[in-house]
Design an enzyme around this catalytic site. Structure first.
Site, PDB file in Angstrom:
ATOM      1  N   PRO A   2      10.063  12.412 -16.982  1.00 17.91           N
ATOM      2  CA  PRO A   2      11.432  11.898 -17.003  1.00 17.91           C
ATOM      3  C   PRO A   2      11.679  10.988 -15.799  1.00 17.91           C
ATOM      4  O   PRO A   2      11.603  11.430 -14.655  1.00 17.91           O
ATOM      5  CB  PRO A   2      12.303  13.157 -16.938  1.00 17.91           C
ATOM      6  CG  PRO A   2      11.425  14.257 -17.404  1.00 17.91           C
ATOM      7  CD  PRO A   2      10.054  13.873 -16.953  1.00 17.91           C
ATOM      8  N   GLU A   3      11.915   9.729 -16.073  1.00 17.07           N
ATOM      9  CA  GLU A   3      12.268   8.771 -15.038  1.00 17.07           C
ATOM     10  C   GLU A   3      13.739   8.397 -15.268  1.00 17.07           C
ATOM     11  O   GLU A   3      14.419   9.072 -16.038  1.00 17.07           O
ATOM     12  CB  GLU A   3      11.354   7.537 -15.132  1.00 17.07           C
ATOM     13  CG  GLU A   3       9.867   7.887 -15.076  1.00 17.07           C
ATOM     14  CD  GLU A   3       8.943   6.681 -15.167  1.00 17.07           C
ATOM     15  OE1 GLU A   3       9.364   5.577 -14.796  1.00 17.07           O
ATOM     16  OE2 GLU A   3       7.802   6.854 -15.610  1.00 17.07           O
ATOM     17  N   ARG A 125       5.061  22.979 -16.911  1.00 12.63           N
ATOM     18  CA  ARG A 125       4.209  23.003 -15.721  1.00 12.63           C
ATOM     19  C   ARG A 125       4.888  23.558 -14.470  1.00 12.63           C
ATOM     20  O   ARG A 125       4.278  23.575 -13.405  1.00 12.63           O
ATOM     21  CB  ARG A 125       3.662  21.590 -15.464  1.00 12.63           C
ATOM     22  CG  ARG A 125       2.562  21.273 -16.452  1.00 12.63           C
ATOM     23  CD  ARG A 125       2.128  19.844 -16.380  1.00 12.63           C
ATOM     24  NE  ARG A 125       1.403  19.544 -15.173  1.00 12.63           N
ATOM     25  CZ  ARG A 125       0.905  18.342 -14.895  1.00 12.63           C
ATOM     26  NH1 ARG A 125       1.099  17.361 -15.736  1.00 12.63           N
ATOM     27  NH2 ARG A 125       0.253  18.140 -13.796  1.00 12.63           N
TER      28      ARG A 125
END
Length: 291
Positions: A2-3, A125
């Site tokens: 996600p940017e 993660r």
DNA sequence: CACTTGACCTGTCCGC
DNA sequence: TGCGGACAGGTCAAGT
């Protein structure tokens, strides 16, 4: 992953879905994904209402009526998914290819609202985190003190980009543009895409760039971020918006994850290499490294 | 001080 | 088929 465009898409979704809802219960797994004491969560989240949802760089801010806010960073595989009352993700649901029944193995935090709706923070993660803190103290976080300007802000001119990039004049332009203290919100996807748009090789040392390069990069970066927000962001494996839907920007991407395919501008085969320790996609014809 | 590399994690993919 | 290792990439700490 996600940017800026992905986090902005989540923000706009949550802004429609959350304000006014009252928190009934909160469940979370480890202190790593939610480092607050259970007593504080009980005191400042339970019973509070959602006031607003904002974004700065890649960070989401959910403001509560208790004068506390949730500060959230999704890092690479984080998701924030809202489930309306009576709705269940999974088989038969239009988004079941990416979001199955929730909570699942990756769910770190579950927020139950009084009306039966739920918000899930999933993160395969476990790099991402969610933190509850007084709203007034957010600007004093180290991250907010040093983070660079918003690239879509009205005061973000090409000269601002040039000045900020020159803070790291001896490093390569890809590392510089990924540096959150130079400019906020750019990650690997949009770094590669915008450098291709500006015809700049990512390994170019910043001090070698001309004003024309800075202008081109500025224009390209803004256009690509705007297009991606319009397309709901980029989904590779994990990213979904607040309602579990994928973004479609990658089908408009020019180089990212397109190695072996033709450059949309000149037809030369796109290659994947490594710059700044990251997988990097370039057109070897359009983006040549000056000697 | 400027810059680069490694650690944090888990799942997936590739080669043997 | 199973297994080891590389890889994915945002950010910070540690190292050069």
């Amino acid at each position: 992953m996600p940017e800026l465009p992905e986090v902005e898409t989540i923000r706009s979704g949550l802004s429609r879905l959350l304000p006014g809802r009252q928190i009934a219960a909160v469940r979370f797994d480890t202190p790593k994904s939610f480092p607050n004491a259970p007593a504080d969560v009980e005191a400042f989240m339970t019973g509070a209402q959602i006031v607003a949802v904002a974004r700065r760089a890649k960070v989401l801010l959910i403001e509560l009526s208790s004068k506390y806010s949730l500060v959230i960073h999704l890092k690479m595989t984080g998701q924030l998914v809202f489930q309306a009352p009576g709705v269940h993700f999974g088989a038969g649901h239009p988004n079941d290819s990416l979001v199955g029944p929730l909570p699942d193995r990756s769910t770190r935090v579950t927020v139950d609202f009084a009306d039966g709706s739920q918000l899930f923070f999933n993160d395969q993660r476990k790099f991402g985190w969610m933190r509850l803190m007084p709203t007034a103290e957010i600007p004093q976080l180290d991250f907010f003190k040093k983070v660079g300007p918003e690239p879509l802000g009205s005061d973000f001119t090409w000269q601002v980009l040039k000045t900020r990039l020159l803070r790291r004049k001896n490093t390569n332009v890809k590392a510089a543009i990924l540096d959150q203290s130079v400019v906020a919100g750019v990650g690997n996807i949009y770094a590669d895409e915008s450098l291709w748009g500006a015809k700049i090789h990512p390994a170019t040392i910043v001090r070698e760039l001309s004003d024309k390069d800075f202008k081109n990069l500025h224009k390209s970066l803004q256009a690509i971020l705007r297009l991606s927000i319009e397309k709901g962001g980029s989904t590779d494996k994990h990213y979904v918006d607040a309602e579990g839907k994928k973004g479609s920007y990658l089908s408009f991407a020019s180089v990212f994850r397109r190695e072996g395919r033709p450059c949309p501008r000149c037809g030369t085969t796109i290659i994947k290499t490594r710059v700044a320790g990251r997988g990097t996609h370039i057109c070897p014809h359009c983006q040549q490294l000056q000697a």
